[in-house]
Motif scaffolding. Structure first.
Motif, PDB file in Angstrom:
ATOM      1  N   ALA A 307       0.824  -1.209   0.000  1.00 42.42           N
ATOM      2  CA  ALA A 307       0.000   0.000   0.000  1.00 42.42           C
ATOM      3  C   ALA A 307       0.855   1.253   0.000  1.00 42.42           C
ATOM      4  O   ALA A 307       0.544   2.242  -0.678  1.00 42.42           O
ATOM      5  CB  ALA A 307      -0.930  -0.008   1.218  1.00 42.42           C
ATOM      6  N   SER A 308       1.942   1.239   0.750  1.00 43.89           N
ATOM      7  CA  SER A 308       2.835   2.395   0.798  1.00 43.89           C
ATOM      8  C   SER A 308       3.432   2.691  -0.572  1.00 43.89           C
ATOM      9  O   SER A 308       3.474   3.850  -1.013  1.00 43.89           O
ATOM     10  CB  SER A 308       3.945   2.141   1.822  1.00 43.89           C
ATOM     11  OG  SER A 308       4.872   3.196   1.825  1.00 43.89           O
ATOM     12  N   GLY A 311       0.803   4.166  -2.800  1.00 43.56           N
ATOM     13  CA  GLY A 311       0.530   5.542  -2.405  1.00 43.56           C
ATOM     14  C   GLY A 311       1.580   6.508  -2.907  1.00 43.56           C
ATOM     15  O   GLY A 311       1.265   7.625  -3.341  1.00 43.56           O
ATOM     16  N   ILE A 333      -4.407   5.866   0.604  1.00 42.72           N
ATOM     17  CA  ILE A 333      -3.698   4.591   0.459  1.00 42.72           C
ATOM     18  C   ILE A 333      -2.408   4.605   1.268  1.00 42.72           C
ATOM     19  O   ILE A 333      -2.028   3.599   1.883  1.00 42.72           O
ATOM     20  CB  ILE A 333      -3.437   4.307  -1.035  1.00 42.72           C
ATOM     21  CG1 ILE A 333      -4.769   4.060  -1.740  1.00 42.72           C
ATOM     22  CG2 ILE A 333      -2.515   3.103  -1.212  1.00 42.72           C
ATOM     23  CD1 ILE A 333      -4.664   3.954  -3.247  1.00 42.72           C
ATOM     24  N   SER A 334      -1.722   5.750   1.299  1.00 45.66           N
ATOM     25  CA  SER A 334      -0.518   5.852   2.140  1.00 45.66           C
ATOM     26  C   SER A 334      -0.875   5.678   3.614  1.00 45.66           C
ATOM     27  O   SER A 334      -0.119   5.068   4.382  1.00 45.66           O
ATOM     28  CB  SER A 334       0.166   7.201   1.927  1.00 45.66           C
ATOM     29  OG  SER A 334       0.616   7.334   0.598  1.00 45.66           O
ATOM     30  N   ALA A 336      -3.301   3.824   4.773  1.00 49.96           N
ATOM     31  CA  ALA A 336      -3.496   2.385   4.967  1.00 49.96           C
ATOM     32  C   ALA A 336      -2.147   1.687   5.117  1.00 49.96           C
ATOM     33  O   ALA A 336      -1.970   0.811   5.978  1.00 49.96           O
ATOM     34  CB  ALA A 336      -4.280   1.793   3.796  1.00 49.96           C
ATOM     35  N   GLY A 337      -1.186   2.080   4.285  1.00 49.10           N
ATOM     36  CA  GLY A 337       0.147   1.492   4.388  1.00 49.10           C
ATOM     37  C   GLY A 337       0.799   1.790   5.726  1.00 49.10           C
ATOM     38  O   GLY A 337       1.395   0.907   6.356  1.00 49.10           O
TER      39      GLY A 337
END
Length: 431
Positions: A307-308, A311, A333-334, A336-337
């Motif tokens: 996810a990172s 992102g 999304i970042s 979430a990561g």
């Protein structure tokens, strides 16, 4: 500590049973459940104080004609001081107790916030951020350890989940409340810090009633020393430190440059809109953190790396094309990561570290994370001044992607059988 149901501060009336006014009772102390949530509030303050100036950096830069190097320097002094405090005082709560370390830290954060509220020039900003760094350095490890200890026997996974959510709450409060006050209230560079000062004063008052002897299991007298990692914890520590460091390095792009990216490159002039956009990072972090509780740490960290990386790709695309929806997707999304990496790393070390080393080991992990945060922020500030904000953001995305590769490599190198054995041993505790 007083036995029985958790006490609130309001419960300690003169005519009520089970309170601190009873004859021969200990000084008034909060119950286990209430203490857990006070510790969670201290965890939340670490991200709130970190993110509080994020929306005001562009205003200070405009008012005092500051370069990107100076504004990121104001940001960087904070993690640098946090790291310095963690070097010398990382395990102090294992000797003096979680309560004492938390009180010192919250008091320092309060003083730093007041300096920012009164700042007549940029030197006061540096001083205020330095005191905030002292506060977070003294409380980051102890508050996280206190949440594990107040969560009850075998609830390390629950503590890791709530820790992630508490950080997200502090992050969201800083960005949304800060954005609203800056955009629609008077004193746009001041009121935000006065509100935070009031919150910290209330948190200090609540922490005063925490149990006094929690976390004092270490033997001997405390003396300043560098964090020590016992041999049997070093593999777990390496994996956890890589994951938490990668997660925290996202803060450079979100907290140090995020509001300027949203305003200058994406084209949004509204501070509340920009704060809301950046808060998607924390909102996604909290939502994913709740769901991550069902994941094994290895799976959480692997998913966090993926996810990172996604992102960072989206962030670079948003900067290149000045596209707000892509920027929103990148921040979410970042987030979430960040959540998956932080949860996986924290759960790995919470399950492995015994109580007599927990404060010091957690502080050592935060030390590496904050050193990375300070170093990368100084690098990106200098690059933004010399080569432009867009180039700095792309470089930062590349650095975070590199850290992600290192993290997934360490996770892959950790023997799956050993990890499964460790967490099977904790399976009963995590239900």
């Amino acid at each position: 500590m007083i036995k029985g149901p958790p006490l609130s501060l309001a419960a300690c009336g003169p005519h009520q049973r089970g309170c601190c006014t009873q004859r021969n009772s200990a000084p008034c102390e909060l119950g286990q459940r209430t203490s857990f949530w006070v510790a969670a509030g201290v965890v939340a303050h670490t991200l709130w104080t970190s993110a509080a100036p994020a929306m005001t950096y562009p205003l200070f830069a405009e008012e005092w004609h500051l370069t990107h190097t100076v504004t990121t320097g104001v940001f960087a002094i904070y993690p640098i001081v946090v790291a310095a405090v963690l070097v010398g005082f990382g395990d102090v709560s294992d000797y003096v107790g979680r309560r004492a370390a938390i009180l010192w830290g919250v008091g320092a954060s309060l003083f730093g916030t007041l300096l920012l509220a009164l700042a007549p020039d940029v030197l006061w900003l540096f001083a205020g951020r330095a005191f905030m760094g002292i506060g977070v350095g003294l409380t980051a490890g102890p508050s996280t350890a206190a949440m594990v200890e107040f969560s009850g026997q075998g609830a390390a996974k629950r503590a890791a989940t709530i820790t992630t959510i508490a950080q997200a709450v502090g992050f969201v409060a800083a960005l949304l409340l800060g954005g609203a006050l800056i955009q629609y209230a008077p004193l746009p560079t001041r009121l935000n810090f006065w509100v935070l000062s009031a919150v910290l004063a209330a948190l200090f008052a609540a922490a005063w009633f925490l149990p006094r002897h929690t976390g004092t299991e270490a033997q001997g007298r405390w003396r300043p020393k560098t964090p020590f990692i016992p041999n049997h914890l070093r593999n777990a520590f390496a994996v956890a430190a890589a994951a938490v460091t990668t997660a925290y390095t996202h803060g450079v792009l979100i907290l140090s440059l995020g509001s300027q990216v949203a305003r200058d490159l994406v084209g949004s002039p509204n501070a509340l809109v920009n704060g809301a956009a950046l808060s998607l990072f924390a909102i996604a972090s909290a939502v994913v953190g709740i769901g991550a509780r069902r994941l094994q740490p290895r799976a959480a960290m692997t998913g966090g790396v993926a996810a990172s990386a996604l992102g960072m790709v989206l962030l670079a695309a948003a900067v290149a094309h000045h596209h707000l929806p892509v920027f929103l997707a990148a921040t979410a999304i970042s987030g979430a990561g960040y959540s998956l990496l932080f949860f996986g790393g924290l759960q790995t070390i919470n399950s492995a570290a015994p109580v007599e080393h927990r404060g010091g080991v957690l502080s050592a992990i935060y030390l590496l994370a904050y050193v990375s945060l300070g170093a990368v922020s100084l690098l990106l500030g200098a690059v933004a001044t010399a080569h432009g904000l867009g180039f700095a953001v792309n470089l930062g995305a590349g650095v975070i992607s590199l850290f992600s590769v290192i993290t997934v490599a360490l996770v892959a190198m950790t023997a799956p059988d050993r990890s499964r054995l460790l967490f099977r041993r904790k399976a009963k505790d995590n239900t």
